[in-house]
Motif scaffolding. Structure first.
Motif, PDB file in Angstrom:
ATOM      1  N   VAL A 240       5.984  33.099 -45.531  1.00  0.00           N
ATOM      2  CA  VAL A 240       5.807  33.960 -44.595  1.00  0.00           C
ATOM      3  C   VAL A 240       6.611  33.494 -43.317  1.00  0.00           C
ATOM      4  CG1 VAL A 240       4.476  35.364 -42.818  1.00  0.00           C
ATOM      5  CG2 VAL A 240       3.518  34.717 -45.292  1.00  0.00           C
ATOM      6  N   MET A 241       7.528  34.489 -42.685  1.00  0.00           N
ATOM      7  CA  MET A 241       8.476  34.112 -41.614  1.00  0.00           C
ATOM      8  C   MET A 241       7.536  34.710 -40.241  1.00  0.00           C
ATOM      9  SD  MET A 241      12.433  34.652 -42.519  1.00  0.00           S
ATOM     10  CE  MET A 241      11.936  36.508 -42.959  1.00  0.00           C
ATOM     11  N   VAL A 242       7.509  34.080 -39.230  1.00  0.00           N
ATOM     12  CA  VAL A 242       7.116  34.338 -37.978  1.00  0.00           C
ATOM     13  C   VAL A 242       8.350  34.830 -37.059  1.00  0.00           C
ATOM     14  CG1 VAL A 242       5.445  34.171 -35.775  1.00  0.00           C
ATOM     15  CG2 VAL A 242       4.944  32.959 -38.261  1.00  0.00           C
ATOM     16  N   LEU A 243       8.447  35.914 -36.579  1.00  0.00           N
ATOM     17  CA  LEU A 243       9.862  36.309 -35.780  1.00  0.00           C
ATOM     18  C   LEU A 243       9.364  36.713 -34.465  1.00  0.00           C
ATOM     19  CD1 LEU A 243      11.014  38.717 -38.745  1.00  0.00           C
ATOM     20  CD2 LEU A 243      11.783  36.286 -38.087  1.00  0.00           C
ATOM     21  N   ASN A 244      10.406  36.305 -33.536  1.00  0.00           N
ATOM     22  CA  ASN A 244      10.493  36.783 -32.207  1.00  0.00           C
ATOM     23  C   ASN A 244      11.088  38.302 -32.132  1.00  0.00           C
ATOM     24  OD1 ASN A 244       9.863  34.503 -30.586  1.00  0.00           O
ATOM     25  ND2 ASN A 244      11.473  33.531 -31.323  1.00  0.00           N
ATOM     26  N   ASP A 245      11.115  38.737 -31.062  1.00  0.00           N
ATOM     27  CA  ASP A 245      11.335  40.344 -30.869  1.00  0.00           C
ATOM     28  C   ASP A 245      13.040  40.287 -31.115  1.00  0.00           C
ATOM     29  OD1 ASP A 245       9.052  40.877 -30.177  1.00  0.00           O
ATOM     30  OD2 ASP A 245       9.463  40.891 -27.945  1.00  0.00           O
ATOM     31  N   ASP A 246      13.668  39.281 -31.227  1.00  0.00           N
ATOM     32  CA  ASP A 246      15.210  39.409 -31.379  1.00  0.00           C
ATOM     33  C   ASP A 246      15.536  38.928 -32.828  1.00  0.00           C
ATOM     34  OD1 ASP A 246      14.583  36.669 -31.180  1.00  0.00           O
ATOM     35  OD2 ASP A 246      16.225  36.286 -29.963  1.00  0.00           O
ATOM     36  N   ILE A 251       9.378  28.686 -35.033  1.00  0.00           N
ATOM     37  CA  ILE A 251       8.915  27.403 -35.605  1.00  0.00           C
ATOM     38  C   ILE A 251       7.401  27.175 -35.231  1.00  0.00           C
ATOM     39  CG2 ILE A 251       9.473  25.002 -35.957  1.00  0.00           C
ATOM     40  CD1 ILE A 251      11.731  27.007 -36.875  1.00  0.00           C
ATOM     41  N   THR A 252       6.709  27.139 -36.118  1.00  0.00           N
ATOM     42  CA  THR A 252       5.289  26.699 -36.175  1.00  0.00           C
ATOM     43  C   THR A 252       4.833  25.454 -36.481  1.00  0.00           C
ATOM     44  OG1 THR A 252       4.643  27.616 -38.170  1.00  0.00           O
ATOM     45  CG2 THR A 252       4.621  29.284 -36.209  1.00  0.00           C
ATOM     46  N   ALA A 485      -1.333  31.360 -45.253  1.00  0.00           N
ATOM     47  CA  ALA A 485      -1.763  31.586 -46.422  1.00  0.00           C
ATOM     48  C   ALA A 485      -2.540  32.909 -46.599  1.00  0.00           C
ATOM     49  CB  ALA A 485      -2.920  30.501 -46.953  1.00  0.00           C
ATOM     50  N   PHE A 486      -3.231  33.389 -45.443  1.00  0.00           N
ATOM     51  CA  PHE A 486      -3.973  34.710 -45.751  1.00  0.00           C
ATOM     52  C   PHE A 486      -3.098  35.638 -45.689  1.00  0.00           C
ATOM     53  CE2 PHE A 486      -6.220  38.224 -43.409  1.00  0.00           C
ATOM     54  CZ  PHE A 486      -7.552  38.063 -44.061  1.00  0.00           C
ATOM     55  N   LEU A 487      -2.020  35.655 -44.889  1.00  0.00           N
ATOM     56  CA  LEU A 487      -0.896  36.511 -44.668  1.00  0.00           C
ATOM     57  C   LEU A 487      -0.206  36.808 -46.340  1.00  0.00           C
ATOM     58  CD1 LEU A 487       0.891  35.850 -41.514  1.00  0.00           C
ATOM     59  CD2 LEU A 487      -0.668  37.859 -41.880  1.00  0.00           C
ATOM     60  N   PHE A 488       0.077  35.644 -46.953  1.00  0.00           N
ATOM     61  CA  PHE A 488       0.746  35.822 -48.151  1.00  0.00           C
ATOM     62  C   PHE A 488      -0.007  36.481 -49.295  1.00  0.00           C
ATOM     63  CE2 PHE A 488       1.239  33.702 -52.383  1.00  0.00           C
ATOM     64  CZ  PHE A 488       2.258  34.053 -52.557  1.00  0.00           C
ATOM     65  N   VAL A 489      -1.503  36.101 -49.387  1.00  0.00           N
ATOM     66  CA  VAL A 489      -2.467  36.793 -50.248  1.00  0.00           C
ATOM     67  C   VAL A 489      -2.496  38.134 -49.825  1.00  0.00           C
ATOM     68  CG1 VAL A 489      -3.431  34.491 -50.976  1.00  0.00           C
ATOM     69  CG2 VAL A 489      -4.633  36.115 -49.305  1.00  0.00           C
ATOM     70  N   SER A 490      -2.320  38.648 -48.837  1.00  0.00           N
ATOM     71  CA  SER A 490      -2.338  40.041 -48.265  1.00  0.00           C
ATOM     72  C   SER A 490      -1.018  40.832 -48.522  1.00  0.00           C
ATOM     73  CB  SER A 490      -2.858  40.072 -46.784  1.00  0.00           C
ATOM     74  OG  SER A 490      -3.896  39.513 -46.536  1.00  0.00           O
ATOM     75  N   GLY A 491      -0.156  40.201 -49.198  1.00  0.00           N
ATOM     76  CA  GLY A 491       1.346  40.755 -49.293  1.00  0.00           C
ATOM     77  C   GLY A 491       2.146  40.808 -48.109  1.00  0.00           C
ATOM     78  N   LEU A 492       1.886  40.031 -47.128  1.00  0.00           N
ATOM     79  CA  LEU A 492       2.989  40.027 -46.000  1.00  0.00           C
ATOM     80  C   LEU A 492       3.787  38.909 -46.082  1.00  0.00           C
ATOM     81  CD1 LEU A 492       0.287  40.956 -43.372  1.00  0.00           C
ATOM     82  CD2 LEU A 492       1.890  42.700 -44.559  1.00  0.00           C
ATOM     83  N   SER A 493       5.124  39.175 -45.640  1.00  0.00           N
ATOM     84  CA  SER A 493       6.051  38.063 -45.767  1.00  0.00           C
ATOM     85  C   SER A 493       6.801  37.957 -44.643  1.00  0.00           C
ATOM     86  CB  SER A 493       6.976  38.308 -46.675  1.00  0.00           C
ATOM     87  OG  SER A 493       7.906  39.743 -46.162  1.00  0.00           O
ATOM     88  N   SER A 494       6.345  38.781 -43.453  1.00  0.00           N
ATOM     89  CA  SER A 494       6.969  38.434 -42.028  1.00  0.00           C
ATOM     90  C   SER A 494       5.852  39.172 -41.077  1.00  0.00           C
ATOM     91  CB  SER A 494       8.141  39.058 -41.835  1.00  0.00           C
ATOM     92  OG  SER A 494       8.187  40.532 -41.790  1.00  0.00           O
ATOM     93  N   MET A 495       5.843  38.490 -39.548  1.00  0.00           N
ATOM     94  CA  MET A 495       4.873  39.070 -39.055  1.00  0.00           C
ATOM     95  C   MET A 495       5.770  38.698 -37.406  1.00  0.00           C
ATOM     96  SD  MET A 495       1.236  37.896 -38.201  1.00  0.00           S
ATOM     97  CE  MET A 495       0.668  39.052 -39.213  1.00  0.00           C
ATOM     98  N   TRP A 500       1.033  37.416 -34.245  1.00  0.00           N
ATOM     99  CA  TRP A 500       0.630  36.004 -35.042  1.00  0.00           C
ATOM    100  C   TRP A 500      -0.271  35.208 -34.020  1.00  0.00           C
ATOM    101  CZ3 TRP A 500       1.730  32.869 -39.273  1.00  0.00           C
ATOM    102  CH2 TRP A 500       1.271  31.636 -39.265  1.00  0.00           C
ATOM    103  N   GLU A 501      -0.038  35.286 -32.800  1.00  0.00           N
ATOM    104  CA  GLU A 501      -0.797  34.254 -32.042  1.00  0.00           C
ATOM    105  C   GLU A 501      -2.187  35.214 -31.795  1.00  0.00           C
ATOM    106  OE1 GLU A 501       1.731  34.381 -28.422  1.00  0.00           O
ATOM    107  OE2 GLU A 501       3.097  32.701 -29.346  1.00  0.00           O
ATOM    108  N   LYS A 502      -2.347  36.308 -31.668  1.00  0.00           N
ATOM    109  CA  LYS A 502      -3.342  36.979 -31.683  1.00  0.00           C
ATOM    110  C   LYS A 502      -4.576  36.699 -32.912  1.00  0.00           C
ATOM    111  CE  LYS A 502      -5.569  41.636 -31.498  1.00  0.00           C
ATOM    112  NZ  LYS A 502      -5.272  43.291 -31.537  1.00  0.00           N
ATOM    113  N   CYS A 503      -3.808  36.758 -33.784  1.00  0.00           N
ATOM    114  CA  CYS A 503      -4.582  36.296 -35.371  1.00  0.00           C
ATOM    115  C   CYS A 503      -4.902  35.059 -35.199  1.00  0.00           C
ATOM    116  CB  CYS A 503      -3.697  36.556 -36.526  1.00  0.00           C
ATOM    117  SG  CYS A 503      -3.277  38.384 -36.690  1.00  0.00           S
TER     118      CYS A 503
END
Length: 606
Positions: A240-246, A251-252, A485-495, A500-503
């Motif tokens: 899963v990739m975490v992305l900025n607005d741009d 990097i986590t 891991a939770f995002l991956f099993v939920s079928g998400l590949s980016s956020m 991300w910070e809220k979650c």
């Protein structure tokens, strides 16, 4: 601070720590041999008699320090890799000589340039050796601050272009030094999560390898290209990739931060044990790795470390020197990283760690390895009758987990059975097994009454879930980065970063509630509570319960072998199937708009 080492005396100069006294004076015999070598070095600079005595002494002393430093550095590889006391004095002497050598070449650079012909790549080689010393000292002590120091020296080599002139010399061995420097720098940057620097280094290394193979037509081209492939696969291992607005990647870090582990409630009764030692073992077939570090090993390594702190900034903090006992809170558990060890190697390290384990401390064993299954039925069901996990051997493994025996009536000799760990249950033992035969380790017997817990991965994952085994185990990912891991099993590949910070904040709330479920449980085995006083083990336990609860609620995880297990067993209704926890998981799924992949009324479905 780290065991057996003192803080650097002069942090701002980026010199290695002065762990022992000053360097001894060169013995007379050694000096005469060095002077004999100097005749050739200085012959091109004019008549030997024209060289002032002071300059001759400068070159002589430099040659001695350089020679001594190489001897000590080469001797490091002969030190035992296990045990924490045999190597400290030797490292101290080596640091001390390199400290003096580094200062010496700075103070006498002009004389060394004119009389010795000192080249920039030679200065780079000294700096590279100091970077290696810091890196290996980190491996020996697990103190992440030394990674920062290694990074400082490696980064200075690049910024000051110490190796820039190497390519102009017709010496392939010098270019190989440069390539190895890049590979070592990449490892340090990976461990510090400096992924932007890693990507730049990989591009530079790729260009250097292309130039090297084009100029010298060497036989090691395939090996260097494999290095590039390995690091590229390592970088892309996260699902899963975490992305900025741009759309740049965030990097986590998954090391323990100050607010990472759930705090203990006032009056909460837990054990006072602390995690002192950890064996991190990787022996999975075909898993992505770089520099004898698999993805699973890398993730568990980071789960057992605090965020790095800069040694220099620590020294400049008021009051740091007057409180000698405070740094122990910052100390990471000591770790051994074992990539594909043989049984004898694993047992040697395990015995050494067990021997040196302090009082009221815990030994953690993490096994990420191919499963070994029993063949046929046995009349008894003892600790050697359920198989275990594979240790390394000289023969190739065929068909993944299918281990073929020459004699079906004999046990697999390269298997680590649960019974092999029985002698070490004389002290508090925390075991994590990530394997297709992890359940072999739920057949433990606590013979000595010491705290003992085994966290066991699922033995299989649903076919509907995309196979990510090469990029690391899902179970270990939950222990390292549960939200990813939770995002991956939920079928998400980016956020997006904001979500991300809220979650992450909501996940911290879930961890706090899981901690309360554990400590308020009336039927939980006391072994879990004995380990709950340690921050690292507390976080691993809460993440394990979150992982297990998530998989039990997920619609495609429907077989028993899809779920993690533990020894001793957790009371399901009070932990992994607790309605309060299930409600939290559904709420997290709602935040991510993936509630449809989970059952709403999980308990009714059993």
């Amino acid at each position: 601070m780290v065991r057996g080492a003192r803080q650097p005396q002069q942090p701002r100069s980026r010199l290695p720590p002065r762990l022992t006294g000053t360097v001894e004076k060169p013995p007379r015999k050694r000096r005469s041999r060095t002077e004999f070598a100097l005749k050739e070095i200085m012959s091109s600079g004019g008549a030997e008699d024209d060289i002032p005595q002071g300059e001759r002494k400068t070159v002589t002393d430099f040659c001695y320090l350089l020679d001594k430093s190489k001897q000590l550095f080469n001797g490091l590889r002969d030190l035992p890799q296990y045990g924490q006391k045999q190597w400290q004095s030797y490292f101290g002497r080596t640091f001390d000589v390199y400290t003096k050598l580094w200062k010496f070449q700075q103070q006498h650079r002009q004389v060394l340039d004119n009389r010795y012909g000192l080249k920039r790549w030679q200065i780079g080689e000294i700096a590279s050796k100091i970077g290696q010393l810091y890196y290996h000292y980190y491996l020996r002590t697990s103190e992440t601050s030394y990674l920062n120091e290694a990074f400082s020296f490696y980064s200075a080599i690049r910024q000051r272009s110490y190796y820039s002139q190497v390519n102009k010399e017709d010496r392939p061995e010098l270019v190989v030094k440069k390539l190895r420097y890049y590979a070592r720098f990449i490892v340090v940057c990976l461990l510090l999560n400096k992924m932007d620097v890693v990507k730049d280094l990989v591009k530079e290394l790729s260009d250097e390898i292309e130039d090297y193979t084009h100029r010298f037509n060497t036989e090691d081209q395939v090996e260097w290209n494999l290095v590039l492939q390995e690091v590229a696969a390592f970088i892309e291992a996260d699902p899963v990739m975490v992305l900025n607005d741009d759309n740049t990647i965030v990097i986590t870090s998954n090391r323990l931060a100050e607010t990472g582990a759930p705090l203990l409630e006032q009056g909460m009764i837990v054990g006072q044990l602390s995690l002192a030692d950890a064996l991190i073992i990787g022996n999975c077939n075909n898993q992505v790795k770089f520099s004898e570090l698999t993805v699973d090993m890398f993730r568990m390594l980071q789960a057992l470390e605090r965020e790095p702190m800069n040694l220099a900034s620590q020294m400049n903090k008021p009051g740091m020197q007057e409180s000698a006992d405070k740094p122990t809170r910052r100390e990471n558990p000591h770790k051994y990283l074992l990539y594909k060890p043989t049984f004898s190697q694993l047992y040697t390290f395990l015995a050494a760690s067990f021997k040196e384990l302090p009082a009221n401390s815990v030994l953690l064993i993490y096994l990420s390895a191919t499963g070994v299954f029993p063949t046929g039925r046995s009349d008894s069901e003892g600790p050697y009758d359920f198989g275990g996990v594979l240790t390394n051997s000289n023969r190739d493994i065929i068909n993944g987990d299918a281990i073929h025996k020459r004699n079906q009536s004999h046990k697999e000799m390269h298997c680590l059975h649960p019974g092999d760990l029985y002698p070490f249950t004389r002290k508090p033992l925390f075991i994590i097994v990530d394997s297709s035969n992890s359940v072999a380790y739920k057949n433990f017997t606590n013979l000595f009454g010491q705290p003992l817990v085994c966290l066991l991965s699922p033995t299989a994952y649903p076919k509907a879930l995309q196979d990510q085994s090469q990029r690391g185990s899902l179970f270990t990912l939950f222990l390292n980065n549960p939200l990813m891991a939770f995002l991956f099993v939920s079928g998400l590949s980016s956020m997006r970063r904001g979500l991300w910070e809220k979650c992450q904040e909501y996940l911290r709330k879930i961890n706090r509630d899981i901690a309360q479920l554990l400590t308020h449980s009336r039927s939980i085995d006391q072994a879990f509570l004995q380990f709950f006083g340690d921050e690292f083990l507390r976080l691993l336990l809460t993440r394990f319960i979150f992982c297990s609860a998530t998989m039990r609620m997920h619609k495609i995880f429907r077989e028993t072998r899809n779920y993690p297990e533990s020894y001793p067993q957790l009371p399901r209704d009070e932990t992994v199937e607790n309605p309060h926890l299930q409600k939290h998981i559904l709420e997290l799924a709602s935040i991510l708009d993936v509630r449809n992949v989970f059952f709403e009324n999980t308990i009714d479905d059993y």
